[in-house]
Design a protein around this motif. Structure first.
Motif, PDB file in Angstrom:
ATOM      1  N   LEU A 261      38.512  44.161  42.908  1.00 48.31           N
ATOM      2  CA  LEU A 261      39.106  45.382  42.382  1.00 48.31           C
ATOM      3  C   LEU A 261      38.175  46.586  42.490  1.00 48.31           C
ATOM      4  O   LEU A 261      36.949  46.463  42.321  1.00 48.31           O
ATOM      5  N   TYR A 262      38.774  47.741  42.757  1.00 50.22           N
ATOM      6  CA  TYR A 262      38.090  49.029  42.634  1.00 50.22           C
ATOM      7  C   TYR A 262      38.669  49.744  41.423  1.00 50.22           C
ATOM      8  O   TYR A 262      39.892  49.858  41.279  1.00 50.22           O
ATOM      9  N   LYS A 263      37.800  50.222  40.526  1.00 46.83           N
ATOM     10  CA  LYS A 263      38.230  50.891  39.303  1.00 46.83           C
ATOM     11  C   LYS A 263      37.678  52.316  39.267  1.00 46.83           C
ATOM     12  O   LYS A 263      36.555  52.578  39.714  1.00 46.83           O
ATOM     13  N   HIS A 264      38.490  53.222  38.695  1.00 50.06           N
ATOM     14  CA  HIS A 264      38.080  54.624  38.605  1.00 50.06           C
ATOM     15  C   HIS A 264      38.491  55.187  37.241  1.00 50.06           C
ATOM     16  O   HIS A 264      39.617  54.986  36.796  1.00 50.06           O
ATOM     17  N   GLU A 265      37.559  55.856  36.590  1.00 46.92           N
ATOM     18  CA  GLU A 265      37.820  56.450  35.274  1.00 46.92           C
ATOM     19  C   GLU A 265      38.970  57.455  35.366  1.00 46.92           C
ATOM     20  O   GLU A 265      38.983  58.331  36.231  1.00 46.92           O
ATOM     21  N   LEU A 266      39.932  57.309  34.438  1.00 50.03           N
ATOM     22  CA  LEU A 266      41.061  58.234  34.399  1.00 50.03           C
ATOM     23  C   LEU A 266      41.645  58.225  32.993  1.00 50.03           C
ATOM     24  O   LEU A 266      42.194  57.209  32.556  1.00 50.03           O
ATOM     25  N   GLY A 267      41.507  59.337  32.291  1.00 48.05           N
ATOM     26  CA  GLY A 267      42.037  59.438  30.938  1.00 48.05           C
ATOM     27  C   GLY A 267      41.344  58.474  29.993  1.00 48.05           C
ATOM     28  O   GLY A 267      40.116  58.315  30.030  1.00 48.05           O
ATOM     29  N   PRO A 268      42.109  57.756  29.146  1.00 48.29           N
ATOM     30  CA  PRO A 268      41.513  56.851  28.152  1.00 48.29           C
ATOM     31  C   PRO A 268      41.142  55.485  28.714  1.00 48.29           C
ATOM     32  O   PRO A 268      40.922  54.544  27.951  1.00 48.29           O
ATOM     33  N   GLY A 269      41.060  55.352  30.030  1.00 49.29           N
ATOM     34  CA  GLY A 269      40.727  54.061  30.622  1.00 49.29           C
ATOM     35  C   GLY A 269      40.414  54.179  32.092  1.00 49.29           C
ATOM     36  O   GLY A 269      39.862  55.180  32.548  1.00 49.29           O
ATOM     37  N   LYS A 270      40.799  53.158  32.865  1.00 54.42           N
ATOM     38  CA  LYS A 270      40.522  53.128  34.296  1.00 54.42           C
ATOM     39  C   LYS A 270      41.774  52.727  35.064  1.00 54.42           C
ATOM     40  O   LYS A 270      42.491  51.808  34.669  1.00 54.42           O
ATOM     41  N   ILE A 271      42.023  53.408  36.159  1.00 55.33           N
ATOM     42  CA  ILE A 271      43.040  52.974  37.104  1.00 55.33           C
ATOM     43  C   ILE A 271      42.355  52.047  38.100  1.00 55.33           C
ATOM     44  O   ILE A 271      41.174  52.223  38.427  1.00 55.33           O
ATOM     45  N   PHE A 272      43.078  51.028  38.569  1.00 52.12           N
ATOM     46  CA  PHE A 272      42.445  50.081  39.485  1.00 52.12           C
ATOM     47  C   PHE A 272      43.430  49.625  40.557  1.00 52.12           C
ATOM     48  O   PHE A 272      44.663  49.691  40.386  1.00 52.12           O
ATOM     49  N   ALA A 273      42.862  49.168  41.654  1.00 50.41           N
ATOM     50  CA  ALA A 273      43.645  48.595  42.750  1.00 50.41           C
ATOM     51  C   ALA A 273      42.762  47.608  43.492  1.00 50.41           C
ATOM     52  O   ALA A 273      41.529  47.748  43.505  1.00 50.41           O
ATOM     53  N   GLY A 274      43.400  46.597  44.094  1.00 49.52           N
ATOM     54  CA  GLY A 274      42.603  45.619  44.808  1.00 49.52           C
ATOM     55  C   GLY A 274      43.451  44.581  45.509  1.00 49.52           C
ATOM     56  O   GLY A 274      44.675  44.680  45.562  1.00 49.52           O
ATOM     57  N   PHE A 275      42.782  43.584  46.039  1.00 47.19           N
ATOM     58  CA  PHE A 275      43.452  42.523  46.782  1.00 47.19           C
ATOM     59  C   PHE A 275      42.563  41.293  46.794  1.00 47.19           C
ATOM     60  O   PHE A 275      41.380  41.350  46.428  1.00 47.19           O
ATOM     61  N   GLY A 276      43.137  40.186  47.235  1.00 48.00           N
ATOM     62  CA  GLY A 276      42.354  38.966  47.345  1.00 48.00           C
ATOM     63  C   GLY A 276      43.236  37.784  47.693  1.00 48.00           C
ATOM     64  O   GLY A 276      44.466  37.892  47.736  1.00 48.00           O
ATOM     65  N   PRO A 277      42.640  36.629  47.937  1.00 42.39           N
ATOM     66  CA  PRO A 277      43.411  35.430  48.271  1.00 42.39           C
ATOM     67  C   PRO A 277      43.901  34.712  47.016  1.00 42.39           C
ATOM     68  O   PRO A 277      43.418  34.967  45.910  1.00 42.39           O
ATOM     69  N   TYR A 278      44.867  33.818  47.217  1.00 36.64           N
ATOM     70  CA  TYR A 278      45.254  32.917  46.135  1.00 36.64           C
ATOM     71  C   TYR A 278      45.482  31.534  46.705  1.00 36.64           C
ATOM     72  O   TYR A 278      45.819  31.355  47.881  1.00 36.64           O
ATOM     73  N   LEU A 279      45.306  30.540  45.857  1.00 38.31           N
ATOM     74  CA  LEU A 279      45.584  29.145  46.201  1.00 38.31           C
ATOM     75  C   LEU A 279      46.400  28.559  45.055  1.00 38.31           C
ATOM     76  O   LEU A 279      46.076  28.766  43.887  1.00 38.31           O
ATOM     77  N   ALA A 280      47.472  27.845  45.377  1.00 40.15           N
ATOM     78  CA  ALA A 280      48.350  27.291  44.343  1.00 40.15           C
ATOM     79  C   ALA A 280      48.655  25.835  44.636  1.00 40.15           C
ATOM     80  O   ALA A 280      48.692  25.411  45.797  1.00 40.15           O
ATOM     81  N   TYR A 281      48.908  25.080  43.554  1.00 46.18           N
ATOM     82  CA  TYR A 281      49.253  23.669  43.672  1.00 46.18           C
ATOM     83  C   TYR A 281      50.535  23.399  42.895  1.00 46.18           C
ATOM     84  O   TYR A 281      50.632  23.725  41.705  1.00 46.18           O
ATOM     85  N   GLY A 282      51.547  22.818  43.552  1.00 50.01           N
ATOM     86  CA  GLY A 282      52.834  22.585  42.921  1.00 50.01           C
ATOM     87  C   GLY A 282      52.794  21.470  41.894  1.00 50.01           C
ATOM     88  O   GLY A 282      52.171  20.428  42.113  1.00 50.01           O
ATOM     89  N   ILE A 283      53.479  21.678  40.757  1.00 47.01           N
ATOM     90  CA  ILE A 283      53.474  20.677  39.687  1.00 47.01           C
ATOM     91  C   ILE A 283      54.879  20.204  39.308  1.00 47.01           C
ATOM     92  O   ILE A 283      55.037  19.083  38.818  1.00 47.01           O
ATOM     93  N   SER A 284      55.909  21.019  39.514  1.00 51.16           N
ATOM     94  CA  SER A 284      57.272  20.587  39.192  1.00 51.16           C
ATOM     95  C   SER A 284      58.267  21.531  39.847  1.00 51.16           C
ATOM     96  O   SER A 284      57.922  22.648  40.254  1.00 51.16           O
ATOM     97  N   GLY A 285      59.527  21.096  39.922  1.00 55.36           N
ATOM     98  CA  GLY A 285      60.539  21.956  40.518  1.00 55.36           C
ATOM     99  C   GLY A 285      61.913  21.318  40.513  1.00 55.36           C
ATOM    100  O   GLY A 285      62.069  20.104  40.329  1.00 55.36           O
ATOM    101  N   LYS A 286      62.942  22.168  40.712  1.00 59.27           N
ATOM    102  CA  LYS A 286      64.333  21.740  40.786  1.00 59.27           C
ATOM    103  C   LYS A 286      65.045  22.547  41.857  1.00 59.27           C
ATOM    104  O   LYS A 286      64.745  23.725  42.072  1.00 59.27           O
ATOM    105  N   ILE A 287      66.005  21.922  42.518  1.00 58.38           N
ATOM    106  CA  ILE A 287      66.911  22.616  43.426  1.00 58.38           C
ATOM    107  C   ILE A 287      68.336  22.304  42.976  1.00 58.38           C
ATOM    108  O   ILE A 287      68.728  21.135  42.900  1.00 58.38           O
ATOM    109  N   LYS A 288      69.085  23.356  42.644  1.00 61.31           N
ATOM    110  CA  LYS A 288      70.462  23.190  42.202  1.00 61.31           C
ATOM    111  C   LYS A 288      71.405  23.697  43.290  1.00 61.31           C
ATOM    112  O   LYS A 288      71.279  24.839  43.738  1.00 61.31           O
TER     113      LYS A 288
END
Length: 225
Positions: free
Chosen positions: A111-138
């Motif tokens: 993330l990149y953060k920049h002071e703005l008003g009473p806090g910080k605005i931010f934007a960013g990116f990155g990878p994710y990894l997920a593992y399936g645990i349950s599901g349904k198909i109707k």
């Protein structure tokens, strides 16, 4: 010699965490989830629709400098889609298949953060990894008996003796894009787009990739004043 190396490692680790200013928090929100689906040979892109879902979990915010931070998280994240399959003849009723998939997801955002008003605005990116645990198909239609399939997260195709089971590859991975606003007291609002880059379908001549638009609210603890 080993004692000196151990002391040096501890000193460096303490110095890193002292500089990094690690904060921990919670985060939850809404997912507008769907999939990109291609079927057949040659492949045809299916017309998919959004299904409402949600996510909830823990985050850590590791300040790398005044404006940059690394933010890993661990979430329970629901994904899926709705797919309308038209009948084989004109005027024949379509069949609707609604897929709900639940994952444990680990995003790591830069993330990149920049002071703005009473806090910080931010934007960013990155990878994710997920593992399936349950599901349904109707599967539903007006003139036929509705069916429900349990999803098993295994990299294999459906066999004749498991007609009530559908298979999905266990791992999902992709890219995450995020932007939002962080108040000094720790309250965080954000939006993110999760783009799946791996094919989660184990079936021949079929490609399925998850994606969703998320809206979240969170709170970071132990913020430095």
């Amino acid at each position: 010699m080993k004692k000196h190396l151990l002391l040096l490692t501890v000193a460096l680790s303490c110095g890193l965490f002292s500089y990094a200013q690690v904060s921990f928090g919670v985060k939850a929100g809404f997912n507008a989830a769907s999939m990109s689906v291609k079927q057949g040979s040659p492949s045809v892109t299916a017309d998919t629709k959004m299904v409402p879902a949600f996510h909830a979990g823990l985050i850590a915010d590791i300040a790398l400098s005044e404006n940059f931070s690394l933010q890993p998280g661990l979430f329970y994240s629901a994904k899926g889609t709705k797919l309308d399959v038209p009948g084989p003849t004109v005027g024949q009723e379509k069949v609707t298949a609604t897929t709900h998939l639940n994952y444990l997801e680990l995003p790591v955002n830069f993330l990149y953060k920049h002071e703005l008003g009473p806090g910080k605005i931010f934007a960013g990116f990155g990878p994710y990894l997920a593992y399936g645990i349950s599901g349904k198909i109707k599967v539903s239609s007006q003139y036929f008996v509705n069916r429900e399939y349990d999803v098993k997260f295994e990299n294999k195709q459906q066999s004749p003796d498991s007609a009530s089971v559908a298979y999905v590859k266990p791992f999902d991975a992709g890219a995450n894009f995020i932007a939002g606003y962080e108040f000094k007291m720790g309250l965080v609002f954000s939006v993110n787009y999760s783009l799946g880059l791996t094919n989660t379908s184990p079936y021949d001549n079929e490609t399925e990739k998850n994606h969703y638009l998320g809206i979240s609210v969170g709170y970071l603890l132990h913020k430095r004043k």
